[in-house]
Motif scaffolding. Structure first.
Motif, PDB file in Angstrom:
ATOM      1  N   ILE A   5       0.862  -1.187   0.000  1.00  0.00           N
ATOM      2  CA  ILE A   5       0.000   0.000   0.000  1.00  0.00           C
ATOM      3  C   ILE A   5       0.895   1.233   0.000  1.00  0.00           C
ATOM      4  O   ILE A   5       1.791   1.358   0.839  1.00  0.00           O
ATOM      5  CB  ILE A   5      -0.947  -0.008   1.213  1.00  0.00           C
ATOM      6  N   TYR A   6       0.620   2.123  -0.958  1.00  0.00           N
ATOM      7  CA  TYR A   6       1.376   3.367  -1.110  1.00  0.00           C
ATOM      8  C   TYR A   6       0.461   4.554  -0.834  1.00  0.00           C
ATOM      9  O   TYR A   6      -0.738   4.494  -1.135  1.00  0.00           O
ATOM     10  CB  TYR A   6       1.910   3.505  -2.539  1.00  0.00           C
ATOM     11  N   ASN A   7       1.037   5.638  -0.307  1.00  0.00           N
ATOM     12  CA  ASN A   7       0.253   6.861  -0.194  1.00  0.00           C
ATOM     13  C   ASN A   7       0.218   7.546  -1.552  1.00  0.00           C
ATOM     14  O   ASN A   7       0.846   7.091  -2.509  1.00  0.00           O
ATOM     15  CB  ASN A   7       0.777   7.775   0.916  1.00  0.00           C
ATOM     16  N   ILE A   8      -0.490   8.629  -1.659  1.00  0.00           N
ATOM     17  CA  ILE A   8      -0.687   9.301  -2.937  1.00  0.00           C
ATOM     18  C   ILE A   8       0.614   9.890  -3.482  1.00  0.00           C
ATOM     19  O   ILE A   8       0.736  10.161  -4.681  1.00  0.00           O
ATOM     20  CB  ILE A   8      -1.809  10.360  -2.827  1.00  0.00           C
ATOM     21  N   LEU A   9       1.634  10.043  -2.620  1.00  0.00           N
ATOM     22  CA  LEU A   9       2.940  10.542  -3.052  1.00  0.00           C
ATOM     23  C   LEU A   9       3.849   9.421  -3.541  1.00  0.00           C
ATOM     24  O   LEU A   9       4.978   9.666  -3.945  1.00  0.00           O
ATOM     25  CB  LEU A   9       3.620  11.289  -1.903  1.00  0.00           C
ATOM     26  N   ALA A  41      -3.126   8.884   7.888  1.00  0.00           N
ATOM     27  CA  ALA A  41      -4.193   9.864   7.707  1.00  0.00           C
ATOM     28  C   ALA A  41      -5.250   9.353   6.730  1.00  0.00           C
ATOM     29  O   ALA A  41      -4.971   8.526   5.854  1.00  0.00           O
ATOM     30  CB  ALA A  41      -3.605  11.162   7.176  1.00  0.00           C
ATOM     31  N   SER A  42      -6.449   9.868   6.874  1.00  0.00           N
ATOM     32  CA  SER A  42      -7.504   9.593   5.899  1.00  0.00           C
ATOM     33  C   SER A  42      -7.063  10.128   4.548  1.00  0.00           C
ATOM     34  O   SER A  42      -6.353  11.126   4.469  1.00  0.00           O
ATOM     35  CB  SER A  42      -8.804  10.284   6.313  1.00  0.00           C
ATOM     36  N   GLY A  43      -7.473   9.466   3.486  1.00  0.00           N
ATOM     37  CA  GLY A  43      -7.127   9.935   2.151  1.00  0.00           C
ATOM     38  C   GLY A  43      -7.050   8.805   1.162  1.00  0.00           C
ATOM     39  O   GLY A  43      -7.487   7.690   1.420  1.00  0.00           O
ATOM     40  N   LEU A  44      -6.462   9.107   0.011  1.00  0.00           N
ATOM     41  CA  LEU A  44      -6.341   8.128  -1.066  1.00  0.00           C
ATOM     42  C   LEU A  44      -5.044   7.350  -0.945  1.00  0.00           C
ATOM     43  O   LEU A  44      -3.995   7.919  -0.639  1.00  0.00           O
ATOM     44  CB  LEU A  44      -6.376   8.824  -2.420  1.00  0.00           C
ATOM     45  N   TYR A  45      -5.121   6.059  -1.226  1.00  0.00           N
ATOM     46  CA  TYR A  45      -3.974   5.165  -1.205  1.00  0.00           C
ATOM     47  C   TYR A  45      -4.056   4.264  -2.426  1.00  0.00           C
ATOM     48  O   TYR A  45      -5.123   4.078  -3.003  1.00  0.00           O
ATOM     49  CB  TYR A  45      -3.961   4.328   0.090  1.00  0.00           C
ATOM     50  N   ILE A  46      -2.929   3.706  -2.808  1.00  0.00           N
ATOM     51  CA  ILE A  46      -2.846   2.786  -3.940  1.00  0.00           C
ATOM     52  C   ILE A  46      -2.394   1.440  -3.407  1.00  0.00           C
ATOM     53  O   ILE A  46      -1.375   1.346  -2.724  1.00  0.00           O
ATOM     54  CB  ILE A  46      -1.846   3.284  -5.001  1.00  0.00           C
ATOM     55  N   ALA A  47      -3.142   0.383  -3.706  1.00  0.00           N
ATOM     56  CA  ALA A  47      -2.767  -0.973  -3.314  1.00  0.00           C
ATOM     57  C   ALA A  47      -2.276  -1.702  -4.557  1.00  0.00           C
ATOM     58  O   ALA A  47      -2.940  -1.699  -5.596  1.00  0.00           O
ATOM     59  CB  ALA A  47      -3.956  -1.706  -2.708  1.00  0.00           C
ATOM     60  N   VAL A  48      -1.086  -2.306  -4.441  1.00  0.00           N
ATOM     61  CA  VAL A  48      -0.483  -3.031  -5.554  1.00  0.00           C
ATOM     62  C   VAL A  48      -0.284  -4.479  -5.124  1.00  0.00           C
ATOM     63  O   VAL A  48       0.415  -4.748  -4.145  1.00  0.00           O
ATOM     64  CB  VAL A  48       0.858  -2.396  -5.971  1.00  0.00           C
ATOM     65  N   ASN A  53       3.677 -13.528 -11.747  1.00  0.00           N
ATOM     66  CA  ASN A  53       3.960 -12.741 -12.948  1.00  0.00           C
ATOM     67  C   ASN A  53       2.827 -11.798 -13.334  1.00  0.00           C
ATOM     68  O   ASN A  53       2.670 -11.444 -14.497  1.00  0.00           O
ATOM     69  CB  ASN A  53       4.307 -13.644 -14.137  1.00  0.00           C
ATOM     70  N   LYS A  54       2.017 -11.403 -12.350  1.00  0.00           N
ATOM     71  CA  LYS A  54       0.922 -10.462 -12.585  1.00  0.00           C
ATOM     72  C   LYS A  54       0.971  -9.368 -11.527  1.00  0.00           C
ATOM     73  O   LYS A  54       1.439  -9.581 -10.412  1.00  0.00           O
ATOM     74  CB  LYS A  54      -0.436 -11.164 -12.507  1.00  0.00           C
ATOM     75  N   THR A  55       0.464  -8.210 -11.894  1.00  0.00           N
ATOM     76  CA  THR A  55       0.342  -7.096 -10.962  1.00  0.00           C
ATOM     77  C   THR A  55      -1.047  -6.504 -11.120  1.00  0.00           C
ATOM     78  O   THR A  55      -1.513  -6.289 -12.233  1.00  0.00           O
ATOM     79  CB  THR A  55       1.400  -6.014 -11.259  1.00  0.00           C
ATOM     80  N   GLN A  56      -1.703  -6.257  -9.984  1.00  0.00           N
ATOM     81  CA  GLN A  56      -3.015  -5.617 -10.004  1.00  0.00           C
ATOM     82  C   GLN A  56      -2.947  -4.386  -9.122  1.00  0.00           C
ATOM     83  O   GLN A  56      -2.392  -4.435  -8.020  1.00  0.00           O
ATOM     84  CB  GLN A  56      -4.097  -6.569  -9.498  1.00  0.00           C
ATOM     85  N   ILE A  57      -3.504  -3.282  -9.609  1.00  0.00           N
ATOM     86  CA  ILE A  57      -3.463  -2.013  -8.894  1.00  0.00           C
ATOM     87  C   ILE A  57      -4.886  -1.557  -8.621  1.00  0.00           C
ATOM     88  O   ILE A  57      -5.736  -1.574  -9.513  1.00  0.00           O
ATOM     89  CB  ILE A  57      -2.712  -0.953  -9.715  1.00  0.00           C
ATOM     90  N   VAL A  58      -5.132  -1.128  -7.359  1.00  0.00           N
ATOM     91  CA  VAL A  58      -6.457  -0.699  -6.947  1.00  0.00           C
ATOM     92  C   VAL A  58      -6.316   0.593  -6.136  1.00  0.00           C
ATOM     93  O   VAL A  58      -5.413   0.723  -5.318  1.00  0.00           O
ATOM     94  CB  VAL A  58      -7.143  -1.771  -6.071  1.00  0.00           C
ATOM     95  N   LYS A  59      -7.221   1.557  -6.364  1.00  0.00           N
ATOM     96  CA  LYS A  59      -7.253   2.761  -5.535  1.00  0.00           C
ATOM     97  C   LYS A  59      -8.084   2.475  -4.283  1.00  0.00           C
ATOM     98  O   LYS A  59      -9.111   1.809  -4.346  1.00  0.00           O
ATOM     99  CB  LYS A  59      -7.893   3.925  -6.294  1.00  0.00           C
ATOM    100  N   LEU A  60      -7.602   2.981  -3.149  1.00  0.00           N
ATOM    101  CA  LEU A  60      -8.309   2.837  -1.885  1.00  0.00           C
ATOM    102  C   LEU A  60      -8.599   4.213  -1.308  1.00  0.00           C
ATOM    103  O   LEU A  60      -7.810   5.139  -1.491  1.00  0.00           O
ATOM    104  CB  LEU A  60      -7.450   2.087  -0.865  1.00  0.00           C
ATOM    105  N   GLN A  61      -9.687   4.344  -0.608  1.00  0.00           N
ATOM    106  CA  GLN A  61      -9.949   5.564   0.136  1.00  0.00           C
ATOM    107  C   GLN A  61     -10.137   5.193   1.600  1.00  0.00           C
ATOM    108  O   GLN A  61     -11.061   4.445   1.943  1.00  0.00           O
ATOM    109  CB  GLN A  61     -11.183   6.295  -0.379  1.00  0.00           C
ATOM    110  N   LEU A  62      -9.249   5.709   2.436  1.00  0.00           N
ATOM    111  CA  LEU A  62      -9.316   5.456   3.871  1.00  0.00           C
ATOM    112  C   LEU A  62     -10.072   6.601   4.520  1.00  0.00           C
ATOM    113  O   LEU A  62      -9.704   7.764   4.352  1.00  0.00           O
ATOM    114  CB  LEU A  62      -7.911   5.344   4.461  1.00  0.00           C
ATOM    115  N   VAL A  63     -11.134   6.260   5.222  1.00  0.00           N
ATOM    116  CA  VAL A  63     -11.959   7.260   5.901  1.00  0.00           C
ATOM    117  C   VAL A  63     -11.989   6.910   7.369  1.00  0.00           C
ATOM    118  O   VAL A  63     -12.390   5.819   7.750  1.00  0.00           O
ATOM    119  CB  VAL A  63     -13.399   7.276   5.331  1.00  0.00           C
ATOM    120  N   GLU A  64     -11.524   7.818   8.194  1.00  0.00           N
ATOM    121  CA  GLU A  64     -11.509   7.590   9.641  1.00  0.00           C
ATOM    122  C   GLU A  64     -12.415   8.568  10.335  1.00  0.00           C
ATOM    123  O   GLU A  64     -12.597   9.652   9.961  1.00  0.00           O
ATOM    124  CB  GLU A  64     -10.084   7.763  10.189  1.00  0.00           C
TER     125      GLU A  64
END
Length: 64
Positions: A5-9, A41-48, A53-64
């Motif tokens: 999981i990566y932050n938006i940066l 912090a709450s916000g957008l994250y990227i899950a990889v 031999n496959k990669t899947q990328i999904v956007k996550l929104q963490l709301v606290e």
């Protein structure tokens, strides 16, 4: 498999080793805590998801 999981940066926040899971459908709950056990912090994250031999990328929104 590894889920990262990566932050938006693009900074890695959390890495989860999923290699012990068997084949099939699985659900994963991320509690909003980083690798160094800090609440993020709450916000957008990227899950990889890397594996087989496959990669899947999904956007996550963490709301606290």
């Amino acid at each position: 498999y590894t889920l990262i999981i990566y932050n938006i940066l693009g900074q890695k926040v959390k890495e989860i080793d999923l290699s012990s899971l068997s084949s099939g459908v699985h659900y994963l709950h991320w509690n909003g805590v980083s690798d160094d056990n800090q609440k993020v912090a709450s916000g957008l994250y990227i899950a990889v998801l890397h594996g087989m031999n496959k990669t899947q990328i999904v956007k996550l929104q963490l709301v606290e």
